[in-house]
Scaffold this motif. Structure first.
Motif, PDB file in Angstrom:
ATOM      1  N   VAL A 224       0.803  -1.254  -0.094  1.00 59.27           N
ATOM      2  CA  VAL A 224       0.027  -0.079   0.021  1.00 59.27           C
ATOM      3  C   VAL A 224       0.976   1.274  -0.072  1.00 59.27           C
ATOM      4  N   GLY A 225       0.640   2.110  -1.166  1.00 58.95           N
ATOM      5  CA  GLY A 225       1.331   3.286  -1.006  1.00 58.95           C
ATOM      6  C   GLY A 225       0.782   4.473  -0.244  1.00 58.95           C
ATOM      7  N   ILE A 355      -3.480   2.589  -3.004  1.00 57.50           N
ATOM      8  CA  ILE A 355      -2.886   3.831  -2.453  1.00 57.50           C
ATOM      9  C   ILE A 355      -3.574   4.494  -1.678  1.00 57.50           C
ATOM     10  N   VAL A 356      -3.385   4.915  -0.525  1.00 57.81           N
ATOM     11  CA  VAL A 356      -4.066   6.024   0.252  1.00 57.81           C
ATOM     12  C   VAL A 356      -3.261   7.419   0.121  1.00 57.81           C
ATOM     13  N   GLU A 383      -6.502  -1.072 -13.032  1.00 63.31           N
ATOM     14  CA  GLU A 383      -6.186  -1.845 -11.887  1.00 63.31           C
ATOM     15  C   GLU A 383      -5.738  -1.239 -10.625  1.00 63.31           C
ATOM     16  N   SER A 384      -5.634   0.225 -10.581  1.00 64.70           N
ATOM     17  CA  SER A 384      -5.570   1.067  -9.488  1.00 64.70           C
ATOM     18  C   SER A 384      -6.598   0.782  -8.342  1.00 64.70           C
ATOM     19  N   ASN A 385      -6.233   1.085  -7.195  1.00 63.82           N
ATOM     20  CA  ASN A 385      -7.337   0.750  -6.128  1.00 63.82           C
ATOM     21  C   ASN A 385      -6.832   2.109  -4.947  1.00 63.82           C
ATOM     22  N   ILE A 386      -7.431   3.142  -5.216  1.00 63.62           N
ATOM     23  CA  ILE A 386      -6.889   4.399  -4.534  1.00 63.62           C
ATOM     24  C   ILE A 386      -8.167   4.724  -3.602  1.00 63.62           C
ATOM     25  N   ASN A 410     -10.741  -4.327  -1.043  1.00 67.57           N
ATOM     26  CA  ASN A 410     -10.933  -4.515  -2.421  1.00 67.57           C
ATOM     27  C   ASN A 410      -9.874  -4.897  -3.063  1.00 67.57           C
ATOM     28  N   ALA A 411      -8.482  -4.637  -2.432  1.00 63.91           N
ATOM     29  CA  ALA A 411      -7.254  -4.972  -2.777  1.00 63.91           C
ATOM     30  C   ALA A 411      -7.038  -6.795  -2.550  1.00 63.91           C
TER      31      ALA A 411
END
Length: 444
Positions: A224-225, A355-356, A383-386, A410-411
């Motif tokens: 997780v970024g 990403i947070v 594909e991103s999960n922000i 979700n990830a």
């Protein structure tokens, strides 16, 4: 304002304790050790909790941005704790000349001190540009040289610590190694001499080898970024100990380094010249050379990590710059500006699609370049999960953590889909080019 300012004098340097607000624990510890070596008594503030927020709300207008509220609240809470002689204490705060917190906090702080009965306490401005002068606090070229390498060491230690902590077999082993190297590096930078860059590169190799030797579990965790406004991105006080929470949820944290922000600031000066012609030819050459020098230093850290082979290096800034093409212009530079968007794109490219995005109350520019860019980023990178998480005095920690838990759920669903044989997104790793390019779009 300048006539009312309490000056930090040479006499004060001998017996005044300088209090420094928290932000980057590893980096600041190294930097404060350097200040102590040059005769300054200084202490990094670690007071946290509701009292800090309440002190900020009491002394700062509630429309002021959350980082300002926390920094000022932490300082005044420390003064009211009884731990310090309020007649032998000074406060240190950064000023970079930017359009936001970096320049204006100092005036808010002085106003709050006067309101609380501490108007006699000097506030020291830490700024490379020397926005305010204090006879008792100066940064010599040798001090700046050591502080810069403390920044590089801090970025490396933070990166390696983040990649080891989630997998350590012996709890606390990674943090203990950080402490060991912080002491060793401080010892190595003692003395009134410039830092040996040959020794710096040797230290890189030894640090990486030591972290690679830690006993770690062989398992894969969700990465997780963390991106966002610089204070809430890095400061445990600002983001409610976000990194520790992610670790407790079984994630590996990925945080871009502080050097990227420094490169961003220099790059913006060059971009300003392209847009507005603000620099003389001589100034332009100086900033270009400085930019290349910083990029070269970053490339050396990346090379050291790649040569050892156990860890993933951080991003390479010239490539980070190029990622914004088609997303956001480089003239957008209030707050963290285009860099915030670029760091999200960089993380996605590196395979860190979760990403947070930390958003502080009162920072409209960062909502625009962070939350405001998420829709476009997600459309082009499915594909991103922000998730954007707001940090402000009225936000409850449980609500913030619940939003992050939804992102992590979700990830996990994405990972399960991939394991089931559904098409997985492909990520590419871009190696640093042999030559250090001038900022994208700037013609020489």
């Amino acid at each position: 304002m300048s006539e009312e300012r309490v000056i930090f004098t040479k006499e004060m340097k001998r017996d005044y304790t300088i209090l420094v607000p928290t932000m980057l624990p590893i980096h600041f510890k190294l930097m404060l050790n350097i200040l102590r070596e040059y005769g300054y008594k200084c202490e990094l503030l670690e007071n946290t909790g509701k009292n800090v927020v309440d002190s900020g709300l009491k002394n700062v207008h509630n429309d002021t941005c959350y980082p300002a509220l926390l920094v000022i609240g932490q300082m005044i809470d420390a003064l009211e704790s009884g731990r310090y002689d309020i007649n032998k204490v000074a406060l240190l705060i950064t000023q970079t000349g930017g359009g936001c917190r970096a320049s204006n906090y100092i005036h808010l702080l002085r106003k709050a001190l006067k309101k609380s009965g501490y108007g006699h306490i000097p506030v020291v401005s830490l700024s490379i540009g020397g926005l305010e002068k204090n006879p008792g606090f100066t940064l010599s070229p040798m001090m700046l040289d050591k502080i810069f390498y403390a920044l590089l060491y801090g970025d490396l230690l933070m990166l390696l610590n983040n990649q080891c902590r989630p997998y350590e077999i012996e709890p606390g082993a990674s943090n203990a190694l950080v402490e060991k190297w912080a002491s060793r590096l401080t010892e190595g930078m003692k003395g009134r001499r410039l830092v040996s860059y040959k020794q710096v590169k040797i230290n890189y190799q030894q640090i990486i080898r030591d972290f690679a030797a830690l006993p770690l579990r062989k398992e894969e965790k969700v990465r997780v970024g963390i991106v966002g406004e610089i204070y809430v991105k890095f400061s445990p006080l600002g983001n409610n100990n976000l990194e520790d929470f992610l670790l407790s949820e079984g994630a590996e944290v990925v945080v871009p380094g502080l050097l990227d922000f420094c490169l961003y600031c220099i790059y913006n000066l060059l971009m300003d010249h392209k847009l507005y012609g603000l620099l003389s030819p001589i100034q332009m050459k100086i900033y270009e050379k400085f930019y290349r020098w910083l990029v070269h230093k970053q490339a050396d850290v990346i090379d050291a990590i790649n040569q050892q082979g156990s860890f993933r290096p951080g991003g390479y800034f010239p490539h980070t710059v190029s990622l914004t093409r088609g997303y956001i212009g480089h003239g957008v530079k209030m707050g963290e500006g285009w860099l915030l968007t670029a760091e999200m794109l960089e993380l996605i490219e590196q395979g860190v699609g979760n990403i947070v995005c930390t958003q502080p109350f009162g920072c409209l520019p960062n909502h625009i370049v962070g939350k405001g860019m998420m829709r476009l980023i997600k459309e082009r990178n499915p594909e991103s999960n922000i998730v954007a998480v707001d940090y402000d005095p009225g936000a409850t920690k449980i609500n913030q953590e619940n939003r992050i838990k939804l992102m992590l759920a979700n990830a996990a669903a994405i990972a399960q889909a991939k394991a089931a044989g559904e098409p997985a997104p492909r990520y590419t790793h871009v190696e640093p080019p042999a030559e250090q390019p001038i900022p994208v779009g700037i013609k020489m």
